[in-house]
Write an enzyme that holds these catalytic residues in place. Structure first.
Site, PDB file in Angstrom:
ATOM      1  N   ASP A 304       0.816  -1.218   0.000  1.00  0.00           N
ATOM      2  CA  ASP A 304       0.000   0.000   0.000  1.00  0.00           C
ATOM      3  C   ASP A 304       0.845   1.262   0.000  1.00  0.00           C
ATOM      4  O   ASP A 304       0.299   2.362  -0.090  1.00  0.00           O
ATOM      5  CB  ASP A 304      -0.936   0.001   1.214  1.00  0.00           C
ATOM      6  CG  ASP A 304      -2.307   0.553   0.889  1.00  0.00           C
ATOM      7  OD1 ASP A 304      -2.757   0.385  -0.262  1.00  0.00           O
ATOM      8  OD2 ASP A 304      -2.929   1.166   1.776  1.00  0.00           O
ATOM      9  N   ASP A 683     -11.160  -4.901  11.850  1.00  0.00           N
ATOM     10  CA  ASP A 683     -11.354  -6.327  12.101  1.00  0.00           C
ATOM     11  C   ASP A 683     -12.575  -6.589  12.979  1.00  0.00           C
ATOM     12  O   ASP A 683     -13.401  -7.461  12.663  1.00  0.00           O
ATOM     13  CB  ASP A 683     -10.092  -6.924  12.733  1.00  0.00           C
ATOM     14  CG  ASP A 683      -9.529  -6.064  13.852  1.00  0.00           C
ATOM     15  OD1 ASP A 683     -10.173  -5.052  14.202  1.00  0.00           O
ATOM     16  OD2 ASP A 683      -8.457  -6.391  14.384  1.00  0.00           O
TER      17      ASP A 683
END
EC number: 2.4.1.12
Length: 985
Positions: A304, A683
């Site tokens: 990224d 998450d």
């Protein structure tokens, strides 16, 4: 009055049948697992007299008084167990080119898929609707048969009865009753004692220190609520056991192609200077060397940060894998990450019988050291960026020189058409991915990168399961994926399982685990408790997902079997349904539409573009998944795979298209599908959404840890990590996904599971009463007041009972979980340390971010270490997070000194009340002791700025408090002045 229809057997697909009294045949009264008499008789003949779902033994009298009511048609194998052609499809093996294309692409559609069965599906759907209108009393078996495509009827085969084909792949092992019953009794007793305790505290205020008393009672009530939220999700802990040999017997038969499901691995990295490429390389190498069919494994590395260093290090890793992978598989070594394998201080010759092992190991270690030198050279070169930017070996400019404005990049290494290992064998596919970034687009950090990998992998390989790992978590157990498949590929257990979570284990932590980095209490106690409800929460790494669950689909519906007590009256009485939220009804209908499409269109083939788009209602899918026909078609293939006849160049272009920066606009990505946006702890949010849809998760704890990673052992880094987690929880609390109310109308999230999620978002707010409570001992010692009145005998017994119940709860918890008392104590200490520092900052930052729009940027924690063992442990880094706990330490130490001085002046009578106050202060100091050691570092020195600020705050607080003395009642001051006047007279 509606007729009650018989459920379908989960083994053969026939109707279960009814007894002579009209009740449904139920074999297992514990879980009501649907199984017919014929299948049950077969289980008895084979000697397996236990339930396939829960493992409880069947009653031998279960066959009495049964009338079978089966269909006259042939046996139909359930579609969930059909893992043949689709699972073993070729996963884009002919891709070997590099592509860096901007997001403005002309999509090339025209993949030849799915013709004949679409038409048969439409015909059967029309016939089914007509039949329902003509014959509303059609049997359940006939309707079930009408839903199955014609070709599946032609290919039906009887169930395989060979050894291992029908054995369960996993079993639930409940905690022994002797341990769990006493544990629950003590919890109930503690609740009762708490109620009596608060009754006493509220009805016996301290008039001379009313403010102190009120503050303490409010704090204690909050602590009690926090304990309830944490304790009751641990009410029904369980253990699980898997049978990998049975998995191999069922899906890997000699002479046949492996039928194990394919798995796509996701590895994420951002900054290679803070996340060393050597660590990422070890993670990738451990994945490529898995004990799993090579054609079923694909590893996607997300860069990224678009760093050329990450790309070049992956090139070196792919080259070294050609030597490392065959060495691992030849000698079955563990772990298969070279850095950690060669650093093991064990007898590596144990269980090794090949004479060539020593020689080859020595040569491999030399090759790895040369590999490390090449990686270190790349890192050294990357320390200084050239003014004109980085240039690749062919002389072209690196596309990612501007990390915030660059095209999407994909490079496929190894695999079917790539380089093979030194023995000529095929290697798993390795794919480098860097998604497109442009100014003005929201990228959603890690969650956005994971969603980009979901789409790329769906286009290139489309494995039905996804395993995501942080770049610093390597595979420690080469059979870890097989452990997960024992749950996910089980046709009985795995139908409604969205993910399998493995516990996190760590290397490089000091033996005393000063800052509770291992999180043993959470992973070995809390998560096992959740496994007995609806499953563990998703913790961000070491998780095997079902791809369809990430797409927002609901789990397959199970036939409902009414209990015997109510089956006789089910035709007469109907339970009134609770009104549902209109938005939930709309979402449910949307999911059901997609679920129906998956069930009926999952195995279509050879269909042209125009008719396909007409049948699938492509527009509605594009609003959900985005403008990519190839990707939409992949979502309809429940068992994954890519058609053989697909043009590789088309797939590469399509993969570049789905990682473009504007692809997610006006879609459901990050809202209903993929990793969910809205919190830096994506998450927790992602797992919560899945559980709200009715999915359940499974906690897998193999004897050899599946994955191992690194944790920040430095105090400042550890506090920043905890700050990030706590800030994410505050963001979820202030969002529309707050577990206090989100999904309540759906009824799919169990109550105790909801309590667990509520606990994960409210725990940072405990910092407010915790800071106040840790300040109270110093205030009591400085003012001579106390929060508790003089105790009677009954009150003393009540306080003693409360302390005993707290101790007993902890001891019995340690008994069934196997956690050591040292781990429990470290967890308690860091709960206080993190609560008065990181959690406190997270609450204020969270409100500023969500209400005032002030964003907080987090940097990736550096994973480099000192040359000395545990060198990072002793480094003291300045951060404002150190000020509150340091101030509390100084205030309480000053209070203890002041208390003893006051007792010496007042005489013998003052020593009795002093001990209670000093004990209170030492309780705070003992919990902050690891923090105090961390401040001292190796040379027992603390940053001067921390000492100055803390002493200043503590001194100002003490002087102001003594001057104001707000908790002394007015009557006391009046009597004091009168006494002074009398003395003057």
């Amino acid at each position: 009055m509606m007729e009650s229809r018989s459920p379908i057997c989960n083994t053969c697909g026939e109707e279960i049948g009814v007894k002579s009294n009209g009740e449904f045949f139920v074999a297992c009264h514990e879980c009501s697992f649907p199984i017919c008499k014929a299948c049950l008789e077969y289980e008895f003949k084979e000697g397996r007299r236990i339930c396939l779902r829960c493992g409880n033994p069947y009653d031998e009298n279960v066959f009495d008084d049964v009338e079978t009511k089966t269909s006259k048609t042939q046996s139909i194998v359930p579609t969930q167990t059909n893992n043949t052609s689709q699972d073993s499809g070729i996963h884009a093996r002919h891709i070997s080119t590099v592509s860096t294309i901007d997001s403005e692409l002309n999509d090339e559609y025209g993949n030849p898929i799915w013709k004949n069965r679409v038409e048969s599906w439409k015909d059967k759907k029309d016939k089914k609707s007509k039949k329902k209108k003509k014959d509303p009393k059609a049997t359940k078996a006939e309707q079930h048969e009408a839903q199955i495509p014609t070709q599946q009827h032609m290919e039906d085969t009887p169930p395989n009865t060979e050894s291992g084909a029908t054995d369960v792949l996993s079993v639930v092992i409940p905690i022994p009753r002797t341990k769990i019953t006493s544990y629950r009794i003590v919890i109930i007793m503690r609740l009762i004692i708490l109620a009596l305790f608060f009754n006493y505290r509220i009805t016996h205020p301290v008039d001379s220190a009313y403010g102190l008393w009120l503050t303490s009672v409010i704090c204690e009530i909050w602590f009690a609520v926090s304990w309830v939220l944490d304790q009751f999700p641990k009410w029904s802990p369980i253990n699980r056991e898997t049978y990998i040999d049975r998995l191999s017997a069922r899906f890997e038969r000699e002479g046949e192609q492996s039928q194990l499901a394919a798995v796509d691995f996701f590895v994420s990295t951002v900054d290679p200077l803070k996340e060393p490429p050597l660590i990422t390389a070890n993670t990738v190498l451990s994945i490529l060397a898995l004990d799993y069919p090579v054609d079923k494994v694909s590893c996607y590395v997300s860069d990224d940060g678009a760093a050329m260093l990450s790309f070049e290090s992956l090139v070196e890793t792919a080259d070294f894998a050609r030597k490392w992978v065959p060495f691992c598989k030849k000698y079955s070594i563990e772990p298969r990450a070279p850095e950690f394998y060669f650093s093991l201080k064990i007898d590596y010759l144990r269980d090794k019988v090949q004479p060539s092992f020593v020689k080859e190991r020595r040569a491999m270690k030399r090759d790895y050291e040369e590999f490390k030198i090449r990686m270190n050279a790349l890192v050294a070169k990357a320390q200084k960026t050239p003014e004109e930017g980085w240039t690749m070996q062919d002389g072209t400019s690196w596309p990612g020189n501007n990390t915030r404005d660059h095209p999407g990049m994909i490079q496929v290494f190894l695999g079917y058409s790539g380089a093979r290992d030194i023995e000529g064998n095929e290697l798993p596919r390795l794919v480098y991915v860097s998604r497109e970034k442009r100014p003005g687009y929201q990228h959603h950090k890690k969650a956005g990168a994971e969603n980009a990998l979901v789409r790329v992998s769906a286009v290139l390989t489309n494995a039905p399961f996804i395993l995501n790992l942080d770049c610093d978590h390597y595979v420690n157990n080469s059979k870890a994926v097989r452990e997960a498949m024992c749950f996910l590929m089980d046709p009985v257990v795995g139908q409604d399982v969205c993910f399998v979570q493995f516990p996190q284990r760590f290397d490089g932590i000091d033996k005393s685990d000063r800052y509770a980095n291992r999180n043993i209490v959470f992973f070995d106690v809390n998560m096992r408790g959740l496994d007995g409800i609806q499953g563990p929460v998703y913790v961000g790494t070491g998780t095997v997902f079902r791809r369809q669950a990430l797409y927002g689909y609901s789990p397959p519906s199970k036939p409902r079997i009414l209990p015997q007590s109510s089956s006789s009256s089910c035709c007469c009485l109907t339970k009134k349904k609770q009104p549902q939220d209109p938005s939930e009804i709309y979402k449910d209908a949307k999911r059901e539409e997609l679920d129906a499409a998956i069930f009926n269109l999952g195995d279509l083939d050879n269909y042209d573009e125009y008719d396909r788009s007409m049948l699938i209602s492509q527009t509605s899918f594009e609003k959900t998944f985005g403008l990519s026909t190839v990707f939409i078609e992949s979502t309809l293939m429940e068992n994954g795979g890519v058609p053989d006849s697909v043009n590789p160049s088309t797939l590469i272009k399509e993969a570049i298209h789905v990682i473009s920066c504007g692809y997610e606009e006006k879609t459901e990505w990050g809202k209903e599908i993929g990793w969910i946006y809205g919190s830096i702890t994506e998450d927790i949010l992602t797992g919560f959404k899945m559980h709200c849809r009715g999915w359940r998760s499974i906690y897998c704890m193999p004897l050899r840890p599946a994955f191992k990673g690194s944790a920040p052992i430095n105090l400042s880094d550890r506090l920043h990590q905890v700050l990030r987690w706590a800030l994410g929880s505050v963001e979820i609390f202030l969002s529309r996904h707050c577990p206090l109310w989100y999904g309540c109308s759906g009824g799919r999230l169990k109550l105790l599971q909801r309590l667990a999620y509520i606990n994960t978002i409210v725990y940072p707010f405990t910092s407010l009463p915790l800071v106040a409570y840790c300040t109270l001992p110093a205030i009591c010692l400085l003012t001579g007041k106390f929060i508790i009145p003089t105790l009677s005998n009954l009150a003393s017994m009540l306080f003693l009972g409360l302390f005993i119940s707290i101790i007993l709860t902890s001891v019995l918890e340690l008994r069934w979980s196997g956690v050591s008392i040292e781990d429990l104590w470290r967890n308690e200490q860091f709960w206080v340390i993190g609560g008065v520092s990181a959690h406190l900052f997270a609450v204020f930052q969270g409100f500023l971010k969500m209400l005032a729009g002030l964003d907080t940027n987090f940097t990736v924690t550096s994973k480099t270490a000192d040359d000395l063992e545990f060198g990072e442990l002793y480094i003291v880094k300045w951060t404002t997070l150190l000020i509150p706990p340091t101030s509390l330490l100084i205030i309480n130490l000053v209070g203890v000194v002041a208390g003893f001085s006051d007792a010496l002046n007042k005489g013998y009578e003052a020593w009795g009340p002093l001990f209670g106050k000093v004990f209170f202060a030492f309780w705070v100091i003992l919990h902050l002791y690891p923090f105090l050691k961390g401040l001292m570092g190796r040379q027992n020195r603390t940053p001067t700025i921390v000492i100055l600020w803390s002493i200043l705050l503590a001194s100002v607080f003490s002087l102001v408090w003594v001057r104001i003395n707000p908790f002394v009642s007015k009557t006391d001051t009046t009597s004091l002045s009168l006494n002074c006047l009398l003395i003057d007279c």
